[in-house]
Design a protein around this motif. Structure first.
Motif, PDB file in Angstrom:
ATOM      1  N   ALA A 153      10.835  21.324 -39.982  1.00  0.00           N
ATOM      2  CA  ALA A 153      11.523  21.704 -41.221  1.00  0.00           C
ATOM      3  C   ALA A 153      12.883  21.019 -41.303  1.00  0.00           C
ATOM      4  CB  ALA A 153      11.681  23.207 -41.293  1.00  0.00           C
ATOM      5  N   LYS A 154      13.245  20.558 -42.495  1.00  0.00           N
ATOM      6  CA  LYS A 154      14.525  19.883 -42.710  1.00  0.00           C
ATOM      7  C   LYS A 154      15.665  20.867 -42.910  1.00  0.00           C
ATOM      8  CE  LYS A 154      12.597  15.830 -45.103  1.00  0.00           C
ATOM      9  NZ  LYS A 154      12.650  15.063 -46.387  1.00  0.00           N
ATOM     10  N   GLY A 155      15.374  21.951 -43.597  1.00  0.00           N
ATOM     11  CA  GLY A 155      16.392  22.928 -43.941  1.00  0.00           C
ATOM     12  C   GLY A 155      15.785  23.969 -44.865  1.00  0.00           C
ATOM     13  N   ARG A 156      16.590  24.934 -45.260  1.00  0.00           N
ATOM     14  CA  ARG A 156      16.111  26.038 -46.090  1.00  0.00           C
ATOM     15  C   ARG A 156      16.652  25.894 -47.506  1.00  0.00           C
ATOM     16  NH1 ARG A 156      17.917  31.162 -42.719  1.00  0.00           N
ATOM     17  NH2 ARG A 156      16.623  32.238 -44.261  1.00  0.00           N
ATOM     18  N   VAL A 157      15.777  25.920 -48.480  1.00  0.00           N
ATOM     19  CA  VAL A 157      16.148  25.714 -49.881  1.00  0.00           C
ATOM     20  C   VAL A 157      16.810  26.971 -50.443  1.00  0.00           C
ATOM     21  CG1 VAL A 157      15.209  25.363 -52.198  1.00  0.00           C
ATOM     22  CG2 VAL A 157      14.357  23.993 -50.290  1.00  0.00           C
ATOM     23  N   TYR A 158      17.884  26.787 -51.214  1.00  0.00           N
ATOM     24  CA  TYR A 158      18.519  27.925 -51.877  1.00  0.00           C
ATOM     25  C   TYR A 158      19.018  27.572 -53.283  1.00  0.00           C
ATOM     26  CZ  TYR A 158      23.052  25.922 -50.470  1.00  0.00           C
ATOM     27  OH  TYR A 158      24.140  25.102 -50.299  1.00  0.00           O
ATOM     28  N   THR A 159      18.924  26.332 -53.718  1.00  0.00           N
ATOM     29  CA  THR A 159      19.273  25.839 -55.066  1.00  0.00           C
ATOM     30  C   THR A 159      20.641  26.349 -55.519  1.00  0.00           C
ATOM     31  OG1 THR A 159      18.047  27.596 -56.242  1.00  0.00           O
ATOM     32  CG2 THR A 159      16.839  25.593 -55.681  1.00  0.00           C
ATOM     33  N   ASN A 163      22.138  32.214 -50.950  1.00  0.00           N
ATOM     34  CA  ASN A 163      21.490  31.784 -49.720  1.00  0.00           C
ATOM     35  C   ASN A 163      19.978  31.824 -49.928  1.00  0.00           C
ATOM     36  OD1 ASN A 163      20.613  34.532 -49.333  1.00  0.00           O
ATOM     37  ND2 ASN A 163      22.605  35.004 -48.451  1.00  0.00           N
ATOM     38  N   PRO A 164      19.190  31.390 -48.951  1.00  0.00           N
ATOM     39  CA  PRO A 164      17.733  31.358 -49.113  1.00  0.00           C
ATOM     40  C   PRO A 164      17.106  32.717 -49.391  1.00  0.00           C
ATOM     41  CG  PRO A 164      18.383  29.973 -47.268  1.00  0.00           C
ATOM     42  CD  PRO A 164      19.609  30.727 -47.689  1.00  0.00           C
TER      43      PRO A 164
END
Length: 467
Positions: A153-159, A163-164
């Motif tokens: 995994a690259k990272g956690r998306v939160y737009t 936070n995610p």
């Protein structure tokens, strides 16, 4: 259209809450931006109704009374608050939530206007979920907290969200709305395909948050809706197969499921599987203010990286020790909250003042024995800050809407209410995991989406006469 100003104001207000990044918080570094925008929206609505004659209707009395009682009860806690300014701001924020909810519940839009508003918000959400996928693919605007525990995994998306976790619950809200549109609206084949594609993109975004609560709530929603619509075999097969396929294909997502399952399994069952959870005697607070296991080599833990972090489940090399630092951290936060509640059971420590109270030197030494943070539980948070009676009314207010949708959806078999019930129940469950109602971005979105649909269904008979 007599309510043109209210109509466009609601659309603009909702779009701002969706698109405005959470880190843009203040005007001139002083005025809270989202609360100020909410007050402006409320002023426009009442101006439209009082001076321009915009049509509106009466709201149900019970939720209004419950909300007023809640506000009166939490107001008392201001007198014991370490920071009166913080207490007043928090009080204003919650009052604003209630008035926003009132304006939407009393709105009087036509069938076309309701569908147009919902369609605009669905389209706006589509931009956000597409942006979420792009941010992951190209590796920008990602949260990397604890991501090493999910290989690949690259990272956690939160737009645009805090936070995610909060982005994950936004995805669950829009997932339930899209499922309602797919199964309950009369769509052309092209719109049906588009809606299914959007549902699949939302599921991908849920996975890319790498958040257990979002995974569990999304799974529950998908499976419940499939069972509710067994006759729609084609839709169900596509969504179910894609849900499983994405879980396998998206790097690291399976490890989140593994973590969630391990944390839900009772200790006795874990013992039968040859696994165990660490006890308090096994845990120490490290120099960087995080939890780790004493003498990890004795437990066959692979490395320090395997035991530190804030989310997920880490196993030893012989797979016998289940270590979840996130759960250990939250457990400690809960213990601190229980200590505070025990000494401030009736009045609390002041609305919005939980952390201010504990930052007082004597209180810090008295209540905090390990890592410190807000309770990560909305019920404990309300109880600690405002006392028992406030919590009871707060829970009653949530149960009112859950019960109303349950009666109409399950007992009276008006299926549309079941989709609202899914979101209401999801947020109620999330309140055991996060201080959901303190967030000034997700709460207005939640109110807008749910009450628009709630209001639409409540007026379905009158709306149908327009056809």
């Amino acid at each position: 259209m007599k309510n043109k100003l209210s109509y466009y104001s609601l659309i603009i207000y909702g779009l701002i809450m969706i698109f405005l990044p959470y880190n843009i918080n203040n005007i001139f570094g002083v005025m809270p931006l989202r609360v100020s925008l909410s007050i402006l929206y409320i002023a426009i609505i009442f101006f439209d109704r009082l001076f321009l004659g915009a049509p509106h209707k009466k709201s149900k009395l019970l939720p209004i009374l419950l909300f007023i009682i809640f506000i009166l009860l939490v107001s008392v806690s201001i007198f014991v608050a370490p920071s009166v300014l913080t207490a007043l701001y928090t009080l204003i924020k919650f009052v604003v939530y209630g008035i926003v909810a009132y304006t939407i519940m009393t709105s009087d839009f036509s069938k076309v206007e309701y569908k147009n508003i919902l369609t605009v918000f669905i389209c706006a959400s589509a931009f956000i979920i597409i942006y979420g996928i792009f941010s992951y693919v190209f590796g920008f605007n990602l949260n990397v907290n604890g991501i090493y525990k999910y290989p690949g995994a690259k990272g956690r998306v939160y737009t645009t969200f805090t936070n995610p976790i909060y982005y994950g619950i936004f995805c669950v809200i829009i997932l339930n709305l899209l499922q309602y549109v797919l199964y309950e609206w009369d769509l052309s084949i092209h719109l049906k395909i588009t809606t299914i594609i959007l549902i699949l993109l939302v599921i991908i975004n849920v996975y890319l948050t790498y958040t257990r609560s979002a995974y569990i709530l999304a799974f529950m929603s998908i499976m419940f809706v499939i069972l509710l619509n067994l006759k729609n075999i084609k839709n169900n097969i596509v969504i179910l197969m894609a849900t499983v396929l994405f879980l396998v294909l998206i790097p690291g997502s399976f490890y989140v499921v593994d973590s969630a399952i391990l944390q839900l399994i009772p200790n006795r069952v874990l013992e039968l599987l040859g696994k165990t959870r660490p006890t308090e005697d096994d845990i120490i607070l490290s120099n960087d203010n995080d939890y780790e296991i004493k003498n990890p080599s004795e437990n066959n833990v692979n490395s320090e990286d395997d035991i530190n972090g804030d989310n997920g489940s880490n196993n030893t090399s012989n797979k016998n020790l289940v270590v979840d630092v996130s759960m250990m951290t939250r457990s400690e936060f809960h213990k601190i909250a229980y200590r505070v509640i025990k000494d401030n059971f009736f009045l609390g420590v002041g609305f919005g003042n939980y952390e201010n109270f504990l930052m007082i030197s004597d209180n810090y030494n008295k209540y905090i024995s390990g890592k410190f943070g807000y309770p990560h539980n909305n019920f404990l948070h309300i109880l600690a800050e405002t006392g028992l009676m406030s919590l009871i009314v707060f829970v009653c207010l949530q149960i009112y809407f859950i019960g109303y949708c349950f009666i109409n959806g399950v007992i009276l078999k008006q299926k549309g209410y079941i989709y609202i019930l899914l979101t209401l129940s999801s947020v109620f469950l999330l309140c055991f995991y996060e201080s959901f109602f303190y967030n000034s971005q997700i709460v207005p979105i939640y109110i807008i989406f749910e009450l628009l649909l709630f209001n639409f269904l409540s007026n379905k008979k009158s709306i149908s006469k327009e056809r």
